[in-house]
Design a protein around this motif. Sequence first.
Motif, PDB file in Angstrom:
ATOM      1  N   GLY A 117     -20.095  69.330  18.215  1.00 51.12           N
ATOM      2  CA  GLY A 117     -21.417  68.937  17.741  1.00 51.12           C
ATOM      3  C   GLY A 117     -22.443  69.057  18.844  1.00 51.12           C
ATOM      4  N   GLY A 118     -22.061  68.643  20.058  1.00 52.49           N
ATOM      5  CA  GLY A 118     -22.968  68.747  21.195  1.00 52.49           C
ATOM      6  C   GLY A 118     -23.370  70.187  21.457  1.00 52.49           C
ATOM      7  N   LEU A 119     -22.374  71.081  21.464  1.00 56.92           N
ATOM      8  CA  LEU A 119     -22.677  72.493  21.728  1.00 56.92           C
ATOM      9  C   LEU A 119     -23.611  73.061  20.654  1.00 56.92           C
ATOM     10  CD1 LEU A 119     -19.247  73.879  22.928  1.00 56.92           C
ATOM     11  CD2 LEU A 119     -21.348  73.620  24.244  1.00 56.92           C
ATOM     12  N   LEU A 120     -23.291  72.752  19.393  1.00 60.82           N
ATOM     13  CA  LEU A 120     -24.127  73.266  18.302  1.00 60.82           C
ATOM     14  C   LEU A 120     -25.556  72.757  18.443  1.00 60.82           C
ATOM     15  CD1 LEU A 120     -21.827  72.975  15.159  1.00 60.82           C
ATOM     16  CD2 LEU A 120     -22.650  75.040  16.291  1.00 60.82           C
ATOM     17  N   LEU A 121     -25.670  71.464  18.727  1.00 59.15           N
ATOM     18  CA  LEU A 121     -27.006  70.884  18.833  1.00 59.15           C
ATOM     19  C   LEU A 121     -27.760  71.486  20.011  1.00 59.15           C
ATOM     20  CD1 LEU A 121     -28.610  68.574  17.321  1.00 59.15           C
ATOM     21  CD2 LEU A 121     -28.405  67.430  19.523  1.00 59.15           C
ATOM     22  N   GLY A 122     -27.035  71.682  21.138  1.00 54.33           N
ATOM     23  CA  GLY A 122     -27.673  72.278  22.305  1.00 54.33           C
ATOM     24  C   GLY A 122     -28.227  73.658  21.971  1.00 54.33           C
ATOM     25  N   LEU A 123     -27.404  74.461  21.289  1.00 53.97           N
ATOM     26  CA  LEU A 123     -27.854  75.795  20.911  1.00 53.97           C
ATOM     27  C   LEU A 123     -29.044  75.724  19.960  1.00 53.97           C
ATOM     28  CD1 LEU A 123     -24.498  77.694  20.427  1.00 53.97           C
ATOM     29  CD2 LEU A 123     -26.323  78.226  22.034  1.00 53.97           C
ATOM     30  N   PHE A 124     -28.927  74.828  18.979  1.00 54.76           N
ATOM     31  CA  PHE A 124     -29.996  74.718  17.984  1.00 54.76           C
ATOM     32  C   PHE A 124     -31.295  74.314  18.658  1.00 54.76           C
ATOM     33  CE2 PHE A 124     -32.345  72.467  14.621  1.00 54.76           C
ATOM     34  CZ  PHE A 124     -32.400  73.465  13.682  1.00 54.76           C
ATOM     35  N   GLU A 125     -31.168  73.371  19.593  1.00 51.18           N
ATOM     36  CA  GLU A 125     -32.366  72.881  20.238  1.00 51.18           C
ATOM     37  C   GLU A 125     -32.998  73.948  21.118  1.00 51.18           C
ATOM     38  OE1 GLU A 125     -33.922  69.304  23.034  1.00 51.18           O
ATOM     39  OE2 GLU A 125     -31.828  69.876  23.087  1.00 51.18           O
ATOM     40  N   THR A 140     -35.810  66.776  13.767  1.00 51.51           N
ATOM     41  CA  THR A 140     -35.547  67.331  12.444  1.00 51.51           C
ATOM     42  C   THR A 140     -34.057  67.567  12.272  1.00 51.51           C
ATOM     43  OG1 THR A 140     -37.673  68.412  12.610  1.00 51.51           O
ATOM     44  CG2 THR A 140     -36.227  69.134  10.844  1.00 51.51           C
ATOM     45  N   ALA A 141     -33.426  68.061  13.336  1.00 47.49           N
ATOM     46  CA  ALA A 141     -31.975  68.242  13.266  1.00 47.49           C
ATOM     47  C   ALA A 141     -31.313  66.906  12.978  1.00 47.49           C
ATOM     48  CB  ALA A 141     -31.462  68.819  14.581  1.00 47.49           C
ATOM     49  N   LEU A 142     -31.768  65.870  13.664  1.00 46.00           N
ATOM     50  CA  LEU A 142     -31.213  64.532  13.446  1.00 46.00           C
ATOM     51  C   LEU A 142     -31.336  64.122  11.979  1.00 46.00           C
ATOM     52  CD1 LEU A 142     -30.504  61.579  14.732  1.00 46.00           C
ATOM     53  CD2 LEU A 142     -32.925  61.223  14.485  1.00 46.00           C
ATOM     54  N   VAL A 143     -32.553  64.286  11.460  1.00 42.70           N
ATOM     55  CA  VAL A 143     -32.806  63.858  10.087  1.00 42.70           C
ATOM     56  C   VAL A 143     -31.950  64.656   9.112  1.00 42.70           C
ATOM     57  CG1 VAL A 143     -34.578  63.879   8.294  1.00 42.70           C
ATOM     58  CG2 VAL A 143     -35.127  63.014  10.554  1.00 42.70           C
TER      59      VAL A 143
END
Lengths: 625, 415, 262
Positions: free
Chosen positions: B306-314, B391-394
């Motif tokens: 999840g961290g990696l995905l979020l990092g990439l998304f961000e 937005t990702a969080l939401v």
Amino acid sequence: MTDTLERTSESEAPSPNPVDWSKVQKWGSLGGLTMSFIAAIGMVAALDKRIIISPWLSLGFITLLWVPVAYGYIAATEKASDGSPPPVKGARDIISGLVTGLISGALFALFIVIIDAVDLTDVFRNLGPKLVELLTFGLGLGAASVIWIVGSGLLGLIGGALKVVRPTVRRVVSSAAMGVFGVALLELIVTDISQGLHIEFVTDWLYAINGGLTTISAIVVAILFGLLGLRSDDRTLTQRRLDRMNLEPQVLVRRNAIAAAITIAAVIFLPMILGGLTNELLANVGLFVLMGLGLNIVVGSAGLLDLGYVAFFAVGAYTTAILTSPLSPTWTPELTLNFLSWEGWLILAIVLVMAAIAGLFIGTPVIKLRGDYLAIVTLGFGEIVRILFLSDWLSPYFGGAQGITNIPSAALGPVEIKGTNSQAMFYLIAAFVAIAIYVSWRLQKSRTGRAWTALREDEDVAEAMGINTTASKLTAFVTGAMFASIAGMLFAAKVGSIFPSSFKLLVSIIILVIVIVGGMGSIPGVIIGAIVLIGILGGPTQPGLLQEFGQFKLLIYGALLVVMMLKRPEGLWPSLRRQRELHHDEMSQDSWLQGTSYQTGGVPEDEQGGTRYTDDAAPIQDGDG
Amino acid sequence: MTTTATTPTRTFKFSWTDSFLWAIRVMAIFVIVWGFIGAIALGLEGNGLSAEAWKQLIVSGVAQGSMYGLLALGYSMVYGVLGFINFAHGEVFMVGAMVGFFAADALFEAGLWEANFILSIFIVLLVAMFTSTFTAVLIEKIAYQPLRNAPRLIPLITSIGISFFIQNAVQLLVGPAVKTYPAPPSWLSDPVNILGFQIPGTILLVVFLAAVSMVGLWLFVERSATGRAMRAVAEDKEIAALMGINVDRVIVMTFAVGGAMAGVAALLWALMFRSVSFITGFLPGIKAFTAAVLGGIGNIVGAMVGGLLLGLFESLGPNVILRGLSWQIPLALGIVLLAAGVATVVGGRAMKRNGVVVLGAAAILMGLTGVAGFTIVIPGLSQLKDVVAFTALVLVLIFRPAGLFGEQLGREDRA
Amino acid sequence: MPMLDIQHLTKSFGGVQALNDLDFHVDKGEIVSVIGPNGAGKTSFFNTVTGYFSPDEGQILFNGVNISGHEPHEITELGIARTFQNVRLFPDMTVLENVMVAQHCRTTTGIFGTLLNTRSFRREEAQIEANAKDVLSFFGKRLQGYRWDQPASVLSYANRRRLEIARAMATEPELILLDEPTAGMNPKETAELTDLIRQLRDDRGYTVVLIEHEMRVVRDVSDRVVVLDHGEKIAEGDFETVSHNPDVIEAYLGRPAEHTDE
């Protein structure tokens, strides 16, 4: 030192009423740490200028001196760590207090010696020679250490002694102490009122020229408040509550009516005799009462922890700004917030509609989430709203970081209610607060309010009762949003220019603290919470009565939140419902012991003899069917 | 009674909330797909991101993502065991980074930073880990232990209070100014070429440290006796207690391990950004929590992914997706998309597959955008970095609250 | 037309078949007991009928309307009320408020009526209170007088069960589903409640379906008994027939070595 103590405890072990040394040690060290922490965050130095009793006691030192008293009292009071039954009151409590104070003082003296030896200003910006000078009273290190150890030992002894003495004495002492402290702290407001009443000679005599009570006036105030403490009776808080609930409904109604009348009179007449500064404070308090009441519906009634509440405050403020300010980019209808013309009411209507739309937009997706996820998602929404208002992208509409300025003030016909005229502003805000109180109060005891309570207590069952949970929650969410948007509207009209930085997460948290400290679900609780917190400490950007506390208030808000959750989650003024829930055991027990019951309605004869819990042992005599 | 098997014939019910949620889904897919395709198209046209820039974004996304992953572990493990969001975890991380800074600064003054960088980093790492672990355990002892059986929101509110308290205490103690870690030596910060990616050595070190800590933690939880006890407590506290596990000790261990990982994350933060102040903990904390939910809360491997995905998304979000929205969908493509979208929606309705309908609706929106020649040009993209994160969080919490890999929660927390 | 007509109802959780092709009907004015060993799917059956679970297959017709897939609150509004196996009251609300809440779906006043304190609002509030008191009077003096103002959390266990039934009645249903109404009661209370269940139908005109473990209660009140095991209906009929059915005895006691009628 630890070793000595342990050895002493072993040698004293056989005595019948031993001091619990591990407890004393714990609270003593905690006391030393607390005092060092308070000094290290710069509180002592910053508050030293605020004099309480001229010339020898400043607020700065009070932030340190309460520690040994309080911790000494706790060390004497707290249940023994090994769970043994509480011993008889006596010398051991005083010794506990004394030693707790001594340990605290010794640790604090050690702290002073360390910061004197090593200059830590590179890391801890406050721990320099200035602090040492302040804490050693300009005397040598040795003398100061002795003063701290002995002094804090004595204070600890007082704390322990407070446990031992009769309740009357305790009440008199604490009443006198709180009285002196309060009168000195509220110097500003007392002076303000006495000027309004033209009795300046009282304050001239009461306060020293450079602030604070004089030694003589302090003694007089202490005696007066001590007598006041002597007058009040011995009932505990629970007993008072019990007694209040036992009152006949008519008496209760009459009492409430009297209290309401006094409050209304105070709201109407007090601002007239108060100066601008105090009125300003009251106006700020009013804004936060408004928002607190709104959040109280969302969190207290419906049980939805909304951490993005500030978003609706922002929506109200920005809508008003766009509708009224000639400088708002893109849209400039330039209406005026005049409540004697249709324009003011149109603005109010648009603000409410925008809040409802925002509430639905944020509420709809989150309403079915688990409670804690809902909290975080609303927090996210709150931040998104703020960053969007701040962004260059939307700055053609909302002004970006420059915000929107030149918002005209509210008006009543030809009378302009300028933001700087805090008295008029207060009346305007108070009018809306009155409406908000009425709305909250009506809703609480209605079909809608019952549905919210049911939802908070058990969602599944509420659903089985035919309550549309989604619709009910959304109603609560939107109602709360509307309260905040009105606060936003008034805020915009009051300050005249708004910036995204006024709508940080901080605001949501402070409103949450107000609701929690006051008591979730309790209307008077929220009002009192707002008065105490905003009035004394101040809001996110607004200064309170104690302006010196400015830089520390957020720290205090955080600590308050934690302490309240740990020690008194129902708040200082809980609603009757929660009061009942938390105390029905004690109360039914009390009434049983006194041979009375706290029942209010007609009592079936067959059950009068039994206590609350054995009613079903009563013989069945029901003949109906 | 009828004898033929009936399939549930439901009366069609229209619900505003559900429709709204579907509309959000459609919008999200529409924006992400349009932005992504747009960014690629702009790149090919030569006025978008170069291939090099793409690679940079991916590299920094992976590095930040592995930091989020380490931080997410703390949220995930505590939620798994105790069932509440430890909002103060971001502050645990910040305190580690802050004390780490003073250690690094002292080492720099002493000259060791330049003389032996690896040793210095190791010392700073130990200091940060120790501080964070100590803070996490202290918070648990003082604030959370007395609330063991309280309703879920009570510890959450407590943790918000703690977070507020620590932030402001740190500000008052060390001042509000941003502190800057000394620079790493040039031999480390110079980029290395790996598989065509120019990767600075610091980033390599970050990913390496994160990987080592992750593997270590995974082995600890899966293999050690304490790890087994943790899993047992997460599954069911009462039964674990009956099996002779000291539940309180295990909970303290959970906080300690989470704190230690936050300490490692603090060092990674220092290597990547070098700056730390009292508000450093807030945003990474929120993002790491998102990562934990995205991976499935309570799920250790999930937290890292999840961290990696979020990092990439961000990292890609503002620069790729939001920039891509300025690309105008060609008219021909718009018409094709419109037709395909309508067909997909009709087909989806016939198949009763809501997901297909959503894709179709998103395609229709894209088609309409193309036909109308509509674009969104956003100035100041970097300002919206946090909007993208929130937005990702939401979106994650609303649409994937159980995460990608499934939640692993105790019996009582699943409700 | 039966009041409740369930056809081919199927529901599974993961691999566990909670309900398997269940056919079931209740006529107006009947008292039907659902019995079966633990885990037979009785409560799942209630949860599916009242909309907490949506069925995988089959339909639930209530007065000829298919209600499967509707939300629980809609089903309550249509006229099916229920109680919960592990008594679930609103503990901080008073006894009277607990019952007043249940009138929610029968009343309409919204926020504006409340705020303006309209006459219809006041009339409705008075009506809600009167209805609530009427429902509570069904239990004789048990839930009367000063009890109205007590929080539900101080009630004795038996009184909580009674209050739950009162709450179900206050939703003004046609059909009441009672989930183990006598669990945890002593024999005297059980006997009293058995009478009340009969009165629910005879005096108040409700149709009743109850899940019950206490066989004496089942025998005394049921017009018809339905036996579930592993989510399937294994027997149906009056109590005497069902209690001698070998499948039923087997479901309760396991397959006996040699089988004799008791």
